[in-house]
Write a protein that holds these residues in place. Structure first.
Motif, mmCIF file in Angstrom:
data_model
loop_
_atom_site.group_PDB
_atom_site.id
_atom_site.type_symbol
_atom_site.label_atom_id
_atom_site.label_comp_id
_atom_site.label_asym_id
_atom_site.label_seq_id
_atom_site.Cartn_x
_atom_site.Cartn_y
_atom_site.Cartn_z
ATOM 1 N N UNK A 25 0.828 -1.203 0.000
ATOM 2 C CA UNK A 25 0.000 0.000 0.000
ATOM 3 C C UNK A 25 0.861 1.250 0.000
ATOM 4 N N UNK A 26 0.394 2.262 -0.693
ATOM 5 C CA UNK A 26 1.005 3.583 -0.663
ATOM 6 C C UNK A 26 0.013 4.511 0.018
ATOM 7 N N UNK A 27 0.391 5.065 1.158
ATOM 8 C CA UNK A 27 -0.472 6.025 1.837
ATOM 9 C C UNK A 27 0.028 7.427 1.519
ATOM 10 N N UNK A 28 -0.917 8.299 1.189
ATOM 11 C CA UNK A 28 -0.578 9.649 0.743
ATOM 12 C C UNK A 28 -1.440 10.658 1.482
ATOM 13 N N UNK A 29 -1.188 11.958 1.204
ATOM 14 C CA UNK A 29 -1.810 13.006 2.007
ATOM 15 C C UNK A 29 -3.207 13.412 1.554
ATOM 16 N N UNK A 30 -3.499 13.283 0.263
ATOM 17 C CA UNK A 30 -4.781 13.803 -0.198
ATOM 18 C C UNK A 30 -5.255 13.092 -1.468
ATOM 19 N N UNK A 31 -6.558 13.222 -1.776
ATOM 20 C CA UNK A 31 -7.155 12.514 -2.914
ATOM 21 C C UNK A 31 -6.479 12.755 -4.260
ATOM 22 N N UNK A 32 -6.036 13.979 -4.533
ATOM 23 C CA UNK A 32 -5.426 14.254 -5.832
ATOM 24 C C UNK A 32 -4.154 13.445 -6.036
ATOM 25 N N UNK A 33 -3.438 13.159 -4.953
ATOM 26 C CA UNK A 33 -2.240 12.334 -5.056
ATOM 27 C C UNK A 33 -2.608 10.892 -5.355
ATOM 28 N N UNK A 34 -3.664 10.397 -4.719
ATOM 29 C CA UNK A 34 -4.155 9.054 -5.016
ATOM 30 C C UNK A 34 -4.472 8.943 -6.503
ATOM 31 N N UNK A 44 1.967 -9.060 -11.127
ATOM 32 C CA UNK A 44 1.018 -9.747 -10.265
ATOM 33 C C UNK A 44 0.852 -9.164 -8.879
ATOM 34 N N UNK A 45 1.710 -8.231 -8.486
ATOM 35 C CA UNK A 45 1.620 -7.625 -7.160
ATOM 36 C C UNK A 45 0.364 -6.775 -7.032
ATOM 37 N N UNK A 46 -0.335 -6.915 -5.895
ATOM 38 C CA UNK A 46 -1.514 -6.108 -5.611
ATOM 39 C C UNK A 46 -1.081 -4.838 -4.888
ATOM 40 N N UNK A 47 -1.451 -3.680 -5.434
ATOM 41 C CA UNK A 47 -1.127 -2.378 -4.852
ATOM 42 C C UNK A 47 -2.398 -1.645 -4.471
ATOM 43 N N UNK A 48 -2.378 -1.055 -3.281
ATOM 44 C CA UNK A 48 -3.483 -0.209 -2.829
ATOM 45 C C UNK A 48 -2.940 1.199 -2.629
ATOM 46 N N UNK A 49 -3.627 2.186 -3.153
ATOM 47 C CA UNK A 49 -3.231 3.580 -3.004
ATOM 48 C C UNK A 49 -4.365 4.293 -2.277
ATOM 49 N N UNK A 58 -1.696 21.998 -2.841
ATOM 50 C CA UNK A 58 -1.410 21.757 -4.262
ATOM 51 C C UNK A 58 -1.229 20.267 -4.547
ATOM 52 N N UNK A 59 -1.553 19.862 -5.751
ATOM 53 C CA UNK A 59 -1.398 18.463 -6.143
ATOM 54 C C UNK A 59 0.075 18.084 -6.158
ATOM 55 N N UNK A 60 0.398 16.915 -5.587
ATOM 56 C CA UNK A 60 1.768 16.388 -5.589
ATOM 57 C C UNK A 60 1.707 14.890 -5.855
ATOM 58 N N UNK A 61 2.876 14.271 -5.965
ATOM 59 C CA UNK A 61 2.953 12.817 -6.077
ATOM 60 C C UNK A 61 3.743 12.245 -4.891
ATOM 61 N N UNK A 62 3.752 12.981 -3.788
ATOM 62 C CA UNK A 62 4.511 12.572 -2.610
ATOM 63 C C UNK A 62 3.859 11.372 -1.931
ATOM 64 N N UNK A 63 4.673 10.369 -1.618
ATOM 65 C CA UNK A 63 4.210 9.176 -0.917
ATOM 66 C C UNK A 63 4.633 9.279 0.542
ATOM 67 N N UNK A 64 3.659 9.215 1.449
ATOM 68 C CA UNK A 64 3.965 9.333 2.878
ATOM 69 C C UNK A 64 4.578 8.056 3.433
ATOM 70 N N UNK A 65 4.053 6.914 3.029
ATOM 71 C CA UNK A 65 4.598 5.653 3.539
ATOM 72 C C UNK A 65 4.267 4.495 2.610
ATOM 73 N N UNK A 66 5.140 3.494 2.652
ATOM 74 C CA UNK A 66 4.922 2.228 1.945
ATOM 75 C C UNK A 66 4.611 1.190 3.006
ATOM 76 N N UNK A 67 3.507 0.494 2.842
ATOM 77 C CA UNK A 67 3.049 -0.453 3.856
ATOM 78 C C UNK A 67 2.897 -1.839 3.245
ATOM 79 N N UNK A 68 3.515 -2.833 3.870
ATOM 80 C CA UNK A 68 3.370 -4.228 3.456
ATOM 81 C C UNK A 68 2.443 -4.927 4.428
#
Length: 212
Positions: A49-58, A92-97, A107-117
């Motif tokens: 999973x990639x957790x981010x700060x706001x919907x536009x980044x998702x 084949x990897x499942x990713x959740x954003x 402002x819109x960004x592509x910053x990723x706050x954390x990577x979660x396994x």
């Protein structure tokens, strides 16, 4: 304290997998790849999973992943938990954003706050005990349903029931063969109760991650 430094995805086409990670998410050190021909089918028992700060980044990360070849499993949507979607990479990897925020606050960004396994477990309590015995510290625990460990490394680790994890991801729970993943940490080599293998971080990689 044991820290998960990186996740190694075992893939059949290294160049293609590296290209996807770069084009879709801009990831490098947190998730790496290496070649493997191990047989696998269906759900591999984990999600990233990639957790981010706001919907536009998702939305931005989701769209770039689809453009890079990912298949949509769950379209991006609002929920009581926030905003997010799930997709499957070409390897084949499942990713959740996802984000817990329901509105953009900057402002819109592509910053990723954390990577979660998240690892799918047959018995969450038994796996929790195993990991505590191997030097991990519990940050949150919800009985036999979910466990989250403290982390100072680049990747956060959590445990979830296998059926619950597959349901959350939006895929059938059935699967067999290799997990096609190895976890690299500042600890020795071991294999957990669900067959997930851990290995020491190579010194060159460890130094690179530490400098980030």
């Amino acid at each position: 304290m044991t820290n998960l430094q990186s996740v190694v995805l075992e893939v059949s086409d290294v160049a293609a997998a590296e290209r996807f990670l770069s084009e879709a998410f801009g990831l490098d050190g947190q998730v790496t790849v290496r070649e493997s021909g191990a047989e696998t089918s269906g759900f591999r028992g984990f999600t990233l999973s990639l957790t981010v700060a706001q919907p536009s980044t998702v939305t931005s990360l989701f769209e770039s992943a689809v453009a890079a070849g990912a298949t949509v499993v769950k379209p991006v949507t609002k929920s009581i938990w926030g905003y997010g979607g799930t997709l499957q990479a070409p390897d084949g990897t499942i990713w959740k954003i996802a984000t817990s925020a329901k509105k953009d606050t900057g402002p819109a960004t592509r910053a990723i706050d954390s990577v979660v396994l998240l690892l799918g477990c047959a018995d969450v309590a038994a796996s929790k005990k195993f990991y505590v015995d191997h030097g991990l510290t519990v940050a949150k625990s919800f009985g036999r349903k979910y466990v989250e460990f403290e982390a100072t490394g680049p990747v956060k680790l959590g445990l979830y029931g296998r059926k619950a994890l597959a349901k959350d991801a939006g895929v059938p729970v059935d699967g067999s063969g290799s997990h096609r993943i190895t976890l690299s940490a500042d600890a020795g080599s071991f294999t957990d109760p669900d067959g997930f293998a851990w290995e020491p971080v190579p010194s060159s990689i460890d130094g690179g991650l530490a400098s980030r």
